[in-house]
Design an enzyme around this catalytic site. Sequence first.
Site, mmCIF file in Angstrom:
data_model
loop_
_atom_site.group_PDB
_atom_site.id
_atom_site.type_symbol
_atom_site.label_atom_id
_atom_site.label_comp_id
_atom_site.label_asym_id
_atom_site.label_seq_id
_atom_site.Cartn_x
_atom_site.Cartn_y
_atom_site.Cartn_z
ATOM 1 N N LYS A 1 0.836 -1.209 0.000
ATOM 2 C CA LYS A 1 0.000 0.000 0.000
ATOM 3 C C LYS A 1 0.868 1.256 0.000
ATOM 4 C CE LYS A 1 -0.312 -0.092 5.018
ATOM 5 N NZ LYS A 1 -1.045 -0.655 6.150
ATOM 6 N N ARG B 1 -10.982 0.544 14.818
ATOM 7 C CA ARG B 1 -10.893 1.230 13.543
ATOM 8 C C ARG B 1 -11.853 0.471 12.636
ATOM 9 N NH1 ARG B 1 -5.070 1.733 10.668
ATOM 10 N NH2 ARG B 1 -5.661 -0.397 10.141
ATOM 11 N N HIS C 1 -6.534 -7.000 13.045
ATOM 12 C CA HIS C 1 -5.319 -6.182 13.023
ATOM 13 C C HIS C 1 -5.011 -5.773 14.457
ATOM 14 C CE1 HIS C 1 -2.280 -3.900 10.972
ATOM 15 N NE2 HIS C 1 -2.773 -2.720 11.239
ATOM 16 N N ARG D 1 1.098 -10.696 7.373
ATOM 17 C CA ARG D 1 0.962 -9.522 6.491
ATOM 18 C C ARG D 1 2.087 -8.518 6.730
ATOM 19 N NH1 ARG D 1 -4.372 -9.360 8.874
ATOM 20 N NH2 ARG D 1 -3.669 -7.480 9.926
ATOM 21 N N TYR E 1 15.782 30.082 7.166
ATOM 22 C CA TYR E 1 14.650 30.855 7.669
ATOM 23 C C TYR E 1 14.664 30.910 9.190
ATOM 24 C CZ TYR E 1 12.634 30.391 2.991
ATOM 25 O OH TYR E 1 12.408 30.443 1.642
ATOM 26 N N CYS F 1 14.286 23.746 4.171
ATOM 27 C CA CYS F 1 13.420 24.590 3.335
ATOM 28 C C CYS F 1 12.592 23.702 2.413
ATOM 29 C CB CYS F 1 14.276 25.558 2.517
ATOM 30 S SG CYS F 1 15.561 26.383 3.486
ATOM 31 N N MET F 2 11.775 24.308 1.573
ATOM 32 C CA MET F 2 10.928 23.510 0.692
ATOM 33 C C MET F 2 11.769 22.653 -0.260
ATOM 34 S SD MET F 2 7.903 24.669 -1.926
ATOM 35 C CE MET F 2 6.869 25.433 -0.690
ATOM 36 N N ASP F 3 12.824 23.237 -0.802
ATOM 37 C CA ASP F 3 13.585 22.561 -1.849
ATOM 38 C C ASP F 3 15.040 22.310 -1.494
ATOM 39 O OD1 ASP F 3 11.276 22.945 -3.592
ATOM 40 O OD2 ASP F 3 11.900 25.047 -3.574
HETATM 41 C C1 LIG Z 1 -0.259 -1.669 6.716
HETATM 42 C C2 LIG Z 1 -0.870 -2.918 7.176
HETATM 43 C C3 LIG Z 1 -0.071 -4.054 7.415
HETATM 44 C C4 LIG Z 1 1.436 -4.030 7.351
HETATM 45 O O1 LIG Z 1 1.935 -3.378 8.489
HETATM 46 P P1 LIG Z 1 3.504 -3.329 8.830
HETATM 47 O O2 LIG Z 1 3.536 -2.795 10.200
HETATM 48 O O3 LIG Z 1 4.119 -2.395 7.838
HETATM 49 O O4 LIG Z 1 4.024 -4.708 8.702
HETATM 50 C C5 LIG Z 1 -0.718 -5.221 7.751
HETATM 51 N N1 LIG Z 1 -2.057 -5.280 7.861
HETATM 52 C C6 LIG Z 1 -2.858 -4.207 7.654
HETATM 53 C C7 LIG Z 1 -4.328 -4.347 7.786
HETATM 54 C C8 LIG Z 1 -2.285 -2.995 7.309
HETATM 55 O O5 LIG Z 1 -3.075 -1.936 7.118
#
Ligand SMILES: *Cc1c(COP(=O)(O)O)cnc(C)c1O
Length: 377
Positions: A41, A139, A168, A224, A267, A314-316
């Site tokens: 992701k 969540r 999760h 995961r 800045y 800075c920005m750049d």
């Molecule tokens: C992002 C995510 C992961 C991976 O998490 P890491 O901490 O980067 O291993 C696994 N499961 C779900 C649902 C996530 O959103």
Amino acid sequence: MIRPTTARIDLGALRSNYRHIVEFLHKDGGDTPPGVIAVVKANAYGHGASQVALALEDAGADLLACADIEEGLALRAAGVKAEILVFGALSVSDLDGVFDGALTPTISTPGAARAVQAAATRYKQRVRYHLKIDTGMNRLGFRCDNLARTLPELLASDRLELDAVYTHFATADVPDSPLFEQQRQRWTRALADVHALGGRPRYRHAANSAATLRDARVWCDRVRPGLLLYGIVPPPLASTVPLQPVMTLVSRVVGVKGMRPGEITGYGGRFVAEAPTTIAIVPAGYADGVDCRLAGRGSVLIRGRRAPVVGSVCMDMLMADVTGLDVAPGDEVVIIGAQGDQRIDVREMAAAIGTIPWEVVCRVGARIVREYARGDR
Ligand SMILES: *Cc1c(COP(=O)(O)O)cnc(C)c1O
């Protein structure tokens, strides 16, 4: 033409990390070691989703996960053939992409269930989905304490086919948090409830990187990992898996300037030279994802030495104190990675500015070109 600030992505290291994770799971996973859901992701945590996904496929990944339908379609457009799980909530999404891209949706709210069901009816298709159960993170996910009320409708649908169940963990990377164990127990009960209600998922998954390292009891049928794939161990955990960092962020010195005592740079004039000082100007700033908080807290590597970031990011561009080093325009600057015998890794940078390693890599800016090294197969 390529800008001096680039992110080098070592796909050989990525594939090696994937294989070492699989090896780790096989070593400690008993007779039926879990498989992997490779998390790509957020543009593969800033590393470039297409290239990363194709390299992971090449290393053997058969199931990838992304955040939303748009990310899934981008992977399909890049030629990814593996199964793609979409983590995000779909209740207000345009769902055509699920069908066009043959994506596997997560159903994590009653609204998503209704939306996917309606779309499947429109497409005259049966959709295989992963059911997300909330075991305490609060969540996304169906509450684990009233599945008997919420699940029967889903399980009865002739358009929806339960393929997997997952949860999760909120505190897998907080060693002394009791919530992890509570979630683990609720998860076990929730799986029993799903079974009692007639749900027969092909598989179960729960563990992100931290949970994978922390407790083999939550490996279930698949783990995961995201962060681990990119060679980053979630702090404060340690790991024996031989992972390599995948991203190096480099730039070049574009200017060198002498400052007299009492003069400022940047800045706000927050850095005042107390003695004759030499600064190098580096064309990477917060628009590139280099965090403003690095000024006065972090360093970059120039000529094999740590040069403190001074003044303001800075920005750049940013300024680094190179007093005493023989620095010239064109010299390589390492913002994340190794130079000589020095290394600034993502964990160190995140700790210096009070954030998490995930944020550091995800924020590497869109205008930074990713240069891919394929590595050995
Ligand atoms: C992002 C995510 C992961 C991976 O998490 P890491 O901490 O980067 O291993 C696994 N499961 C779900 C649902 C996530 O959103």
